[in-house]
Design an enzyme around this catalytic site. Structure first.
Site, short mmCIF file in Angstrom:
data_model
loop_
_atom_site.label_atom_id
_atom_site.label_comp_id
_atom_site.label_asym_id
_atom_site.label_seq_id
_atom_site.Cartn_x
_atom_site.Cartn_y
_atom_site.Cartn_z
N CYS A 54 57.57 70.72 -21.40
CA CYS A 54 56.73 69.54 -21.64
C CYS A 54 57.54 68.37 -21.11
CB CYS A 54 56.47 69.38 -23.13
SG CYS A 54 55.81 67.76 -23.62
N CYS A 68 52.45 66.39 -16.33
CA CYS A 68 52.22 66.91 -17.67
C CYS A 68 51.93 68.40 -17.56
CB CYS A 68 51.01 66.17 -18.26
SG CYS A 68 50.44 66.83 -19.83
N1 DGL Z 1 53.92 65.60 -21.66
C1 DGL Z 1 52.93 66.59 -21.86
C2 DGL Z 1 52.20 66.75 -23.14
C3 DGL Z 1 52.50 65.97 -24.35
C4 DGL Z 1 51.32 65.89 -25.25
O1 DGL Z 1 51.13 66.79 -26.09
O2 DGL Z 1 50.54 64.97 -25.07
C5 DGL Z 1 53.36 67.93 -21.28
O3 DGL Z 1 54.13 67.98 -20.36
O4 DGL Z 1 52.91 68.97 -21.71
#
Ligand code: DGL
Length: 261
Positions: A184, A71
């Site tokens: 993301c 993430c």
């Molecule tokens: N998948 C996450 C964040 C998504 C969310 O906002 O929870 C990222 O790479 O930033």
């Protein structure tokens, strides 16, 4: 070899998918922290607390050797803290692939799609500053509030998602952006919708394969033998879209269950 992977939800599965292509002889525990999603619209402190709690849980319960922060948002908020406080672990984070984008672009116009928290973070700013000497480029940074949750709901191809993206992407298209950084881990799941708007020639940059490669090389340095089977368990703290998990991982043999963290 035991590997913990976490994200706010389904997004980190795009990184897990890359890991599944290269890693063998390992047990992987993936945490989808859906009870606290989205991370991208939370404060740094809240994200840091969740990242710490999840890491402790993975270490206490499953004795992981490596942690993948799948993430971008949690990486910007917590990676230093996790490295400082869990020094026995291999810790690998996820950062927007700005460097490969700079190396790829012909028009020198690069779009960056990420969560509001990632784009506001000092870590992101430092990354941009560090890379600015490679080549002069124009960065079109776009925070995408609400987008990760659309994806969590399985709205990959719906009109609402298309309209959301169109509002953010049309200015990039008009500015001759030829490369977009998917900053993301949820966003690779809507690559097709992005291409519908930007055209098939757009290059979309994601970093799952690079993370998987780094995990394998650090593990092998620590004595891991990459021959044998792989076992994957997906744990979720809140509700999760099971169809999406199957679609992303293409029905690989995985165990899915709820957990309390
Ligand atoms: N998948 C996450 C964040 C998504 C969310 O906002 O929870 C990222 O790479 O930033």
């Amino acid at each position: 070899m035991k590997v913990g992977v976490f994200d706010s939800g389904l997004g980190g599965l795009t990184v897990l998918k890359s890991i599944l292509k290269v890693l063998k002889n390992a047990e992987i525990f993936y945490i989808a922290d859906t009870a606290y999603a989205p991370y991208g619209e939370k404060s740094n402190n809240e994200i840091l607390k969740r990242s710490e709690a999840i890491t402790k849980y993975l270490l206490d319960k499953y004795k992981i050797d490596a942690l993948i922060v799948a993430c971008n948002t949690a990486t910007s908020a917590a990676i230093k803290h996790l490295r400082d406080n869990f020094s026995s672990l291999i810790v690998i984070g996820t950062e927007p692939g700005i460097k490969p984008a700079i190396l790829n672009t012909k028009s020198s116009n690069i779009g960056i799609l990420a969560t509001p928290s990632t784009l506001k973070s000092d870590k992101y700013q430092l990354l941009v500053n560090d890379l600015s000497s490679i080549k002069k480029v124009n960065l079109f940074e776009q925070a995408c509030p609400g987008l990760a949750m659309q994806i969590e709901k399985g709205e990959i191809n719906t009109l609402t998602t298309y309209k959301m993206l169109e509002k953010w992407l049309i200015p990039m298209k008009e500015a001759n952006v030829d490369t977009i950084v998917l900053g993301c881990t949820h966003y690779p799941l809507i690559s097709q919708t992005i291409k519908k708007i930007m055209g098939e020639n757009i290059t979309l940059i994601q970093t799952g394969d690079a993370i998987a490669k780094r995990l394998l090389s650090l593990s092998e340095e620590n004595g891991h033998q990459n021959i044998g089977d792989l076992k994957v368990t997906v744990l979720h703290t809140g509700l999760i879209n099971l169809d999406m998990i199957e679609n992303i991982l293409e029905n690989k043999n995985i165990e899915i269950r709820k957990c309390e963290i």
